[in-house]
Design an enzyme around this catalytic site. Structure first.
Site, mmCIF file in Angstrom:
data_model
loop_
_atom_site.group_PDB
_atom_site.id
_atom_site.type_symbol
_atom_site.label_atom_id
_atom_site.label_comp_id
_atom_site.label_asym_id
_atom_site.label_seq_id
_atom_site.Cartn_x
_atom_site.Cartn_y
_atom_site.Cartn_z
ATOM 1 N N GLY A 268 -5.178 -3.385 5.400
ATOM 2 C CA GLY A 268 -4.336 -4.429 4.811
ATOM 3 C C GLY A 268 -4.933 -5.816 4.914
ATOM 4 O O GLY A 268 -4.925 -6.589 3.955
ATOM 5 N N ARG A 269 -5.476 -6.166 6.091
ATOM 6 C CA ARG A 269 -6.005 -7.520 6.275
ATOM 7 C C ARG A 269 -7.371 -7.713 5.624
ATOM 8 O O ARG A 269 -7.944 -8.801 5.687
ATOM 9 C CB ARG A 269 -6.050 -7.864 7.758
ATOM 10 C CG ARG A 269 -6.810 -6.892 8.626
ATOM 11 C CD ARG A 269 -6.476 -7.153 10.099
ATOM 12 N NE ARG A 269 -7.023 -6.155 11.006
ATOM 13 C CZ ARG A 269 -6.453 -4.981 11.250
ATOM 14 N NH1 ARG A 269 -5.328 -4.640 10.640
ATOM 15 N NH2 ARG A 269 -6.999 -4.125 12.106
ATOM 16 N N LYS B 82 0.826 -1.206 0.000
ATOM 17 C CA LYS B 82 0.000 0.000 0.000
ATOM 18 C C LYS B 82 0.864 1.262 0.000
ATOM 19 O O LYS B 82 0.662 2.173 -0.795
ATOM 20 C CB LYS B 82 -0.924 -0.024 1.228
ATOM 21 C CG LYS B 82 -1.991 1.059 1.258
ATOM 22 C CD LYS B 82 -2.888 0.801 2.460
ATOM 23 C CE LYS B 82 -4.063 1.749 2.484
ATOM 24 N NZ LYS B 82 -4.972 1.433 3.617
ATOM 25 N N LYS C 196 8.366 -2.374 14.365
ATOM 26 C CA LYS C 196 8.957 -1.939 13.087
ATOM 27 C C LYS C 196 9.884 -0.742 13.295
ATOM 28 O O LYS C 196 10.977 -0.662 12.706
ATOM 29 C CB LYS C 196 7.855 -1.577 12.102
ATOM 30 C CG LYS C 196 7.052 -2.755 11.588
ATOM 31 C CD LYS C 196 6.016 -2.278 10.575
ATOM 32 C CE LYS C 196 5.232 -3.431 9.995
ATOM 33 N NZ LYS C 196 4.235 -2.965 8.995
ATOM 34 N N GLU D 29 9.914 -5.249 4.692
ATOM 35 C CA GLU D 29 10.078 -6.618 4.227
ATOM 36 C C GLU D 29 9.777 -6.731 2.731
ATOM 37 O O GLU D 29 10.526 -7.349 1.965
ATOM 38 C CB GLU D 29 9.158 -7.563 5.017
ATOM 39 C CG GLU D 29 9.429 -7.610 6.507
ATOM 40 C CD GLU D 29 8.633 -6.585 7.291
ATOM 41 O OE1 GLU D 29 8.549 -6.725 8.515
ATOM 42 O OE2 GLU D 29 8.101 -5.619 6.682
ATOM 43 N N GLU E 2 -5.001 -9.253 14.907
ATOM 44 C CA GLU E 2 -4.511 -7.908 14.598
ATOM 45 C C GLU E 2 -5.633 -6.888 14.735
ATOM 46 O O GLU E 2 -5.381 -5.715 15.002
ATOM 47 C CB GLU E 2 -3.921 -7.860 13.177
ATOM 48 C CG GLU E 2 -3.154 -6.571 12.890
ATOM 49 C CD GLU E 2 -2.337 -6.633 11.619
ATOM 50 O OE1 GLU E 2 -1.144 -6.961 11.701
ATOM 51 O OE2 GLU E 2 -2.904 -6.353 10.532
ATOM 52 N N HIS F 52 -4.239 -36.096 15.397
ATOM 53 C CA HIS F 52 -3.069 -36.861 15.827
ATOM 54 C C HIS F 52 -2.023 -35.954 16.466
ATOM 55 O O HIS F 52 -0.858 -36.331 16.575
ATOM 56 C CB HIS F 52 -2.470 -37.594 14.629
ATOM 57 C CG HIS F 52 -3.412 -38.592 14.021
ATOM 58 N ND1 HIS F 52 -3.460 -39.909 14.413
ATOM 59 C CD2 HIS F 52 -4.378 -38.445 13.075
ATOM 60 C CE1 HIS F 52 -4.395 -40.538 13.724
ATOM 61 N NE2 HIS F 52 -4.966 -39.677 12.900
#
Length: 552
Positions: free
Chosen positions: A266-267, A205, A511, A211, A352, A383
């Site tokens: 963002g999410r 964005k 960050k 990253e 978040e 399991h």
């Protein structure tokens, strides 16, 4: 008024003292129609919440809470473009990304729907060019591989959908996702790529995410050094960003920058041009069908009464367990390989959003908010961690999710998987009584001494709450509805807890500190402004990575 002062909250607090002793098995025995009362069918998705520790009275009190916090008004405010993200001064309009072309939404002096469909048309044309083979790389070859470079919502959402809907891809395009700055991750994802036929999508964005930009810059350097095609960067790199200037300075052709807006969190961004990798992989028509499925769920959330409103019911059940039973976590258990990334996606969507300890007025809350969301494919989990859910000391509500009709099935595989789905929810609910266990052990021919020894270990209470979500089939439409359903559940809980579900300042602090520490690691001397542990770790890192001196 604090949430705990609402009359409905006080009524729930009082009711819990008797309700905590209810056993789901007894509730079924006393009400033959319980499943009918506590289930909702939306299109071809069945949401069955009958295996929960609630009575009709519990449910009425929970819906009273939704009414008392004025949830209906908050829902309308979100859909109409009010700036619900008050800390950042932004509207919350990811639902507008799913609006049909004929449905205008005017906020201020802008028709949001028109902006959305203008970008969707641009995506459609680009997808046509790539998928038809008309988009050519620097040597004149069509695209065979797509690399989405992003992180968080720019990675998790698209990756989940591409994986879930790969059966709908009718082109031999392979989609790869790069998010982690770990060198091994980057090399693993790109080692077999042919740069002549690879298209890179830089999804950020702000176009400043550390990253994403670190990975994008490394891949750009690799492309240019390997190919020498300095004038052809625009044929292999496109961008999804709201920062056009940054994207252009990176080397992206302005015509190949796909926009989205600050009212898209963002999410919640997979529905926007961040979903370009989805549209390229499964086709723009299937992408639009996914949007339509999400919009159908939007309308259900907006118009259905709370008593039949799936996201609202899911949210209220979560409140019941989190705030009254003290449950700290919630498991997401898909019995469908196509949904294997759903737990990871929902971890971000939920934690978040609602991992907050101050309310909308900036006051410390005196009640529990967002829970810990976790999970994995159910058939594998049986399991691994199911033992704790069945017999452990922690109460872990869970969502079981699957589809009735698989895209592929060999022999009896799918029925075997679904038999486990149904059996586990029944076992978690019923448990096994002392009498039942005693009979089972006697049938095995054990002696009384052996039975007495085994009995406490093989008896368990049950009464573990689950929701069952059964889709007819995983399709673009049903997946769109499913994801939107969880989005609205998260929003509803945020409203009830009176928190802002749409900022994430906690993420930003780490960050900011990382930027400072990175500059120090790249420098010749370390700052002395850190705590003793951090300082020691950085010093030890420096020692381990120091270049050995050559012998003279």
């Amino acid at each position: 008024m604090q949430l705990t002062q609402f009359s409905s909250w006080k009524a729930l607090t009082s009711h819990y003292q008797s309700a905590k002793h209810l056993h789901i098995r007894d509730l079924f025995e006393s009400d033959p129609l319980r499943q009918t009362r506590f289930s909702v069918l939306f299109e071809d998705i069945l949401f069955d919440y009958s295996k929960n520790r609630i009575s009709p009275h519990t449910f009425n009190l929970l819906t009273d809470l939704a009414k008392e916090v004025e949830l209906k008004s908050w829902i309308e405010r979100m859909f109409s473009g009010d700036k619900l993200n008050h800390t950042e001064g932004r509207a919350v309009l990811h639902t507008a990304l799913r609006l049909p072309r004929h449905k205008p939404l005017v906020v201020g002096d802008q028709n949001i729907s028109s902006l959305v469909h203008r970008e969707l048309d641009k995506m459609s044309e680009f997808c046509y060019q790539v998928r038809s083979g008309r988009w050519l790389g620097y040597t004149g070859k069509p695209v065979t591989d797509i690399v989405n470079i992003g992180i968080g919502g720019s990675d998790l959402g698209p990756q989940l959908v591409v994986e879930a809907l790969k059966s709908f891809s009718d082109k031999p395009l392979k989609c790869h996702f790069v998010s982690n700055v770990d060198t091994m991750h980057l090399l693993e994802k790109t080692e077999n790529l042919n740069l002549e036929t690879t298209l890179f999508i830089v999804a950020s964005k702000s176009f400043t995410t550390d990253e994403t930009m670190t990975n994008a810059e490394s891949l750009r350097e690799w492309f240019l050094k390997t190919t020498g095609a300095y004038d052809s960067l625009g044929k292999h790199f496109v961008a999804v960003s709201s920062n056009q200037a940054k994207a252009i300075s990176f080397g992206i052709n302005p015509e190949n920058i796909f926009n989205f807006w600050d009212w898209v969190g963002g999410r919640y961004s997979l529905w926007s041009s961040i979903g370009l990798s989805i549209a390229l992989t499964i086709g723009i028509e299937n992408f639009k069908e996914m949007l339509a499925g999400a919009h159908a769920m939007d309308e259900h959330f907006r118009t259905a009464p709370f008593e039949k409103n799936i996201p609202v019911i899911m949210a209220l059940l979560g409140i019941w367990y989190n705030n009254f039973f003290g449950c700290e976590s919630h498991a997401i258990l898909p019995y469908d390989h196509q949904l294997n990334l759903l737990p990871a996606y929902l971890e971000q969507a939920d934690m978040e959003s609602n991992g907050k300890s101050v309310d909308r007025d900036g006051k410390q809350v005196n009640y529990s908010t967002g829970g810990i969301v976790w999970g994995s494919q159910g058939i594998n989990g049986q399991h691994a961690f199911y033992q704790l859910i069945h017999q452990g000391t922690k109460l872990v509500p869970a969502d079981f999710i699957s589809s009735a009709i698989p895209h592929e099935s060999i022999n009896n595989h799918h029925n075997l998987m679904l038999s486990n789905f149904f059996a586990q929810t029944e076992a978690l609910m019923k448990g096994r009584t002392r009498e039942e266990t005693l009979n089972d052990l006697r049938e095995l021919g054990l002696t009384d001494t052996e039975i007495e020894k085994q009995l406490p270990h093989m008896t368990f209470e049950g009464n573990k709450p689950t929701n069952s979500i059964l889709l007819k089939k995983i399709t673009p439409r049903s997946l769109g509805s499913l994801l939107a359903m969880y989005e609205h559940k998260v929003f509803t809980q945020g409203v009830i807890w009176n928190i802002n579900s749409f900022d994430q300042y906690g993420v930003e602090l780490g960050k900011k500190l990382a930027k400072k520490i990175l500059s120090e690691l790249n420098d010749t001397c370390l700052s002395r402004l850190h705590d003793g542990s951090t300082q020691s770790l950085m010093t030890y890192f420096r020692m381990l990575t120091a270049q050995p001196k050559l012998n003279s």
